[in-house]
Write an enzyme that holds these catalytic residues in place. Structure first.
Site, mmCIF file in Angstrom:
data_model
loop_
_atom_site.group_PDB
_atom_site.id
_atom_site.type_symbol
_atom_site.label_atom_id
_atom_site.label_comp_id
_atom_site.label_asym_id
_atom_site.label_seq_id
_atom_site.Cartn_x
_atom_site.Cartn_y
_atom_site.Cartn_z
ATOM 1 N N LEU A 168 0.743 -1.092 0.160
ATOM 2 C CA LEU A 168 0.023 -0.019 0.074
ATOM 3 C C LEU A 168 0.888 1.235 -0.075
ATOM 4 C CD1 LEU A 168 -3.205 0.210 0.269
ATOM 5 C CD2 LEU A 168 -2.719 0.606 2.530
ATOM 6 N N HIS A 169 0.783 1.972 -1.007
ATOM 7 C CA HIS A 169 1.587 3.265 -1.086
ATOM 8 C C HIS A 169 0.946 4.380 -1.742
ATOM 9 C CE1 HIS A 169 2.759 1.896 -5.208
ATOM 10 N NE2 HIS A 169 3.329 2.895 -5.312
ATOM 11 N N ARG A 170 -0.036 4.038 -2.685
ATOM 12 C CA ARG A 170 -0.439 5.182 -3.331
ATOM 13 C C ARG A 170 -0.815 6.479 -2.775
ATOM 14 N NH1 ARG A 170 0.319 4.892 -9.146
ATOM 15 N NH2 ARG A 170 0.524 2.438 -9.753
#
Length: 385
Positions: free
Chosen positions: A219-221
């Site tokens: 998860l990084h957006r």
């Protein structure tokens, strides 16, 4: 004395972040062959930089140290794009390249493409034509604008070619070559460690029994992690899922910072959820390959899971890589907790879809790129007076 052969022209190749390295590694190998028409020069803009992880990726992917490091660092989109342009221009003045090759869709991709185009240096774009059709994504702007100034556009799936033709780009500039990221995966997969070793290295020995199912989360957006309510909802959903299946969660630095900034650390305390430091490339391959399912907002992970035949749920409302859904193992789960949990539990019960490996995801995309670039240089020589 015999005359010396003429020196090869320079092609500047740009990387900015770890996913770029996975795409550039096979290209640099193909460009290093004696019959390639140009001499590659590698530029690392340092858009996303972590000294330890950066070194690990260069070593794991067998990439030589960059010829130039711009050390731009993280910042706002506008500042970062401008600073890359400012620092990249002197590199072009010094190297006088015949072309600049960029990969992917990060800010450095667009910044270096614009800088080269304004100096009348041809631009080659790898992973051209991918579209989410969501202009709220900064990456979508980078994709569209880079493709508009590129002279050669290398697509990884048929939708990329269709998108470019629809946008008015001539068919002669477009080359369907396949997916260079899968070149790297196929070459390095046999070197991946066991999941047990990865867990031991992360001080998580015994968290998952040998052969037991688990889920992997990335998860990084910004669209997911920069909005506190959305991040809270996703982390809460994963915490609930971890009661059904253990979840491994390598924490991206941006995500970790947002969790602390918004005081959400309590959501990581679920006993079935194990947070980890960012993992080396081969460790990530190992965890993906053995996972029962992967939950992600990463485009690259969608592609890797498709190549591995591992069920994937994309925690976004769209994807710029539709072939991972239509042919591969990916499904768009969105961000609704009920939908994410329902799809995850279906995979746990029924196994999920394995899909099939798309055309030209065969480990030879970089060779096709090198052949097209060689042809371009040959045509360029013939056009000279």
């Amino acid at each position: 004395m015999p005359s010396q052969p003429p020196s090869k022209p320079v092609i500047v190749c740009v990387v900015a972040a770890r996913p770029n390295l996975m795409k550039m590694a096979p290209i640099l190998r193909a460009f290093a062959k004696p019959d390639f028409a140009a001499r590659p020069v590698l530029v690392h803009t340092g858009q996303h930089y972590d000294a330890d992880m950066d070194s690990d990726f260069f070593t794991a992917l067998d990439i030589a140290a960059p010829d130039f490091r711009l050390e731009v660092g993280s910042a706002s989109h506008a500042w970062q794009t401008a600073e890359v342009m400012r620092r990249f221009e002197p590199v072009l003045d010094q190297t006088q390249p015949a072309a600049v090759l960029v990969v992917g869709d990060v800010n450095s991709t667009l910044a270096c493409a614009l800088t080269a185009a304004k100096k009348n240096i041809p631009v080659f774009h790898v992973e051209a034509g991918l579209r989410s059709h969501d202009r709220a994504m900064p990456e979508e702007i980078n994709r569209v604008l880079t493709d508009q100034v590129a002279e050669l556009l290398f697509t990884s799936e048929a939708s990329g070619t269709s998108n470019l033709l629809r946008e008015g780009i001539g068919a002669g500039r477009i080359h369907f070559v396949g997916n260079v990221m899968i070149d790297t995966l196929r070459l390095r997969l046999s070197s991946a460690p066991s999941v047990a070793q990865v867990l031991r290295d992360a001080n998580l020995a015994g968290f998952i029994a040998d052969g037991a199912p688990y889920a992997l989360l990335t998860l990084h957006r910004p669209s997911n992690v920069d909005e506190p309510q959305r991040l809270r909802s996703l982390l809460g959903t994963v915490a609930r899922l971890s009661a059904d299946v253990p979840v491994l969660f390598p924490l991206h630095p941006r995500t970790r910072a947002m969790i602390h900034q918004h005081d959400l650390s309590d959501l990581l305390d679920a006993p079935g959820l194990a947070c980890m430091q960012p993992q080396p490339y081969l460790a990530m391959l190992a965890m993906m390959q053995a996972a029962r399912m992967v939950l992600t907002d990463s485009g690259g992970v969608q592609e890797e899971t498709t190549a591995l035949g591992v069920p994937c749920l994309t925690l976004r409302e769209n994807t710029e890589r539709p072939i991972t859904v239509t042919e591969g193992s990916n499904a768009i789960a969105g961000r609704d907790p009920a939908v994410i949990l329902a799809l995850s539990r279906d995979i746990l019960r029924f196994g999920g879809k394995a899909g099939r490996v798309p055309q030209y995801w065969d480990g030879h995309a970089a060779d096709r790129i090198a052949a097209a670039v060689n042809t371009w240089f040959a045509q360029r020589r013939r056009r000279r007076p």
